[in-house]
Design a protein around this motif. Sequence first.
Motif, PDB file in Angstrom:
ATOM      1  N   GLY A  96       0.777  -1.231   0.000  1.00  0.00           N
ATOM      2  CA  GLY A  96       0.000   0.000   0.000  1.00  0.00           C
ATOM      3  C   GLY A  96       0.808   1.281   0.000  1.00  0.00           C
ATOM      4  N   CYS A  97       0.078   2.390   0.133  1.00  0.00           N
ATOM      5  CA  CYS A  97       0.648   3.734   0.181  1.00  0.00           C
ATOM      6  C   CYS A  97       0.470   4.303   1.588  1.00  0.00           C
ATOM      7  N   TYR A  98       1.528   4.911   2.102  1.00  0.00           N
ATOM      8  CA  TYR A  98       1.511   5.435   3.466  1.00  0.00           C
ATOM      9  C   TYR A  98       2.108   6.832   3.496  1.00  0.00           C
ATOM     10  N   ALA A  99       1.895   7.524   4.626  1.00  0.00           N
ATOM     11  CA  ALA A  99       2.466   8.854   4.815  1.00  0.00           C
ATOM     12  C   ALA A  99       3.032   8.976   6.220  1.00  0.00           C
ATOM     13  N   ASP A 100       4.262   9.477   6.302  1.00  0.00           N
ATOM     14  CA  ASP A 100       4.867   9.860   7.576  1.00  0.00           C
ATOM     15  C   ASP A 100       4.861  11.380   7.580  1.00  0.00           C
ATOM     16  N   ALA A 101       3.972  11.968   8.355  1.00  0.00           N
ATOM     17  CA  ALA A 101       3.760  13.412   8.306  1.00  0.00           C
ATOM     18  C   ALA A 101       4.859  14.211   8.986  1.00  0.00           C
ATOM     19  N   THR A 102       5.695  13.535   9.775  1.00  0.00           N
ATOM     20  CA  THR A 102       6.758  14.209  10.523  1.00  0.00           C
ATOM     21  C   THR A 102       8.035  13.378  10.416  1.00  0.00           C
ATOM     22  N   PHE A 103       8.756  13.535   9.324  1.00  0.00           N
ATOM     23  CA  PHE A 103       9.892  12.654   9.026  1.00  0.00           C
ATOM     24  C   PHE A 103      10.971  12.709  10.107  1.00  0.00           C
ATOM     25  N   GLY A 104      11.385  13.923  10.519  1.00  0.00           N
ATOM     26  CA  GLY A 104      12.387  14.054  11.570  1.00  0.00           C
ATOM     27  C   GLY A 104      13.672  13.325  11.238  1.00  0.00           C
ATOM     28  N   GLY A 105      14.091  12.430  12.127  1.00  0.00           N
ATOM     29  CA  GLY A 105      15.294  11.645  11.888  1.00  0.00           C
ATOM     30  C   GLY A 105      15.055  10.431  11.017  1.00  0.00           C
ATOM     31  N   GLY A 106      13.811  10.204  10.620  1.00  0.00           N
ATOM     32  CA  GLY A 106      13.496   9.107   9.713  1.00  0.00           C
ATOM     33  C   GLY A 106      13.298   7.762  10.367  1.00  0.00           C
ATOM     34  N   GLY A 107      13.259   7.727  11.696  1.00  0.00           N
ATOM     35  CA  GLY A 107      13.121   6.444  12.380  1.00  0.00           C
ATOM     36  C   GLY A 107      11.809   5.741  12.079  1.00  0.00           C
ATOM     37  N   HIS A 108      10.711   6.477  12.155  1.00  0.00           N
ATOM     38  CA  HIS A 108       9.419   5.871  11.841  1.00  0.00           C
ATOM     39  C   HIS A 108       9.331   5.509  10.360  1.00  0.00           C
ATOM     40  N   SER A 109       9.855   6.373   9.507  1.00  0.00           N
ATOM     41  CA  SER A 109       9.819   6.095   8.065  1.00  0.00           C
ATOM     42  C   SER A 109      10.594   4.837   7.719  1.00  0.00           C
ATOM     43  N   ARG A 110      11.760   4.662   8.315  1.00  0.00           N
ATOM     44  CA  ARG A 110      12.557   3.463   8.036  1.00  0.00           C
ATOM     45  C   ARG A 110      11.822   2.197   8.469  1.00  0.00           C
ATOM     46  N   ASP A 119      18.249   6.341   0.994  1.00  0.00           N
ATOM     47  CA  ASP A 119      18.184   6.234  -0.468  1.00  0.00           C
ATOM     48  C   ASP A 119      17.281   5.053  -0.800  1.00  0.00           C
ATOM     49  N   ASP A 120      16.007   5.348  -0.982  1.00  0.00           N
ATOM     50  CA  ASP A 120      15.017   4.301  -1.205  1.00  0.00           C
ATOM     51  C   ASP A 120      14.014   4.801  -2.243  1.00  0.00           C
TER      52      ASP A 120
END
Length: 320
Positions: free
Chosen positions: A23-37, A64-65
């Motif tokens: 699916g498609c998702y959104a991380d609204a507060t990237f910050g250090g990228g921990g949640h995104s990773r 780099d993804d």
Amino acid sequence: MNGYHNPVLLHPSVDAIVTNPDGCYADATFGGGGHSREILSRLSSKGRLLAFDRDSDALAQAPDDPRLILIHNNFRFIHNYVLLQAAGDAAEGAADFKGGVDGILADLGVSSHQFDTAERGFSFRYDSPLDMRMNAQGGRTAADIVNSYTQEELENVLRLYGEVDNARRLSQLITEARAAAPILTTGDLDKALAPALPSFAQHKQLARIYQAFRIEVNDEMRSLEKFLSGAARSLKPGGRLAVITYHSIEDRMVKNFIRTGNVEGKEIKDAFGRSTAPLRAVNRKPVVPAEEEIAANTRARSAKLRVAERPADNEGGRGR
């Protein structure tokens, strides 16, 4: 752990929203990228992640993804960007954003990097320029507000966003100090406020004061209101929203929005007496960090996670 920022409630928040690896998702507060990773680690090659951050320092943390689409902007515009992605052509073999996203995550805390970088002016621990901007490339600073707002305006900011009992006294001290010389650094501000800071709770009081000015500088509450509305409109039926809050003001707004569809908590019903709130709560009580997480990261101690879901269209009883 990420040296830039340790993600709070990492697994509970990602567990709550990632239900479809394609699916498609959104991380609204990237910050250090921990949640995104962590989200990316759960997605297949078809999955896509749209991430937002106002801070250009955060953009340098991006992995780099090819599945990641990083947006340098305020999360209040999330619905606009989801619509833009939906209107574009998806890469071959990739999920597209038509119909919305499967899950959205927002961690509303200030990143450890922002607190620990002295020149950003977020912390009273350093004598540094009184800045506090999430996007350091433009806009008014905390110094601008402290030196230009009327005493009444300063009092309102401190009372509303700092929830301090002595807002009038604090605002009076600021206006008296700036009459002698501009308040340009965190040290200047701390010195001006010193007569009203109790010795037994000085740091706690300063934390509330700095929170108030940071919220005002970055228009955080208005941005949060716009984000919640946009996030609800961006979710697919069955899609989930997970929001991590750190103080009572934003937690109340999130709780109210989930319950009623507006941050004021005003119950609105349609002609049939049904709630028009677009979301429904998944967890009635917020999830809080375990003692082990708080011990490892003291900034997690006040965190609360609330999760909501957009009902499937055939369930009825709730509008968009």
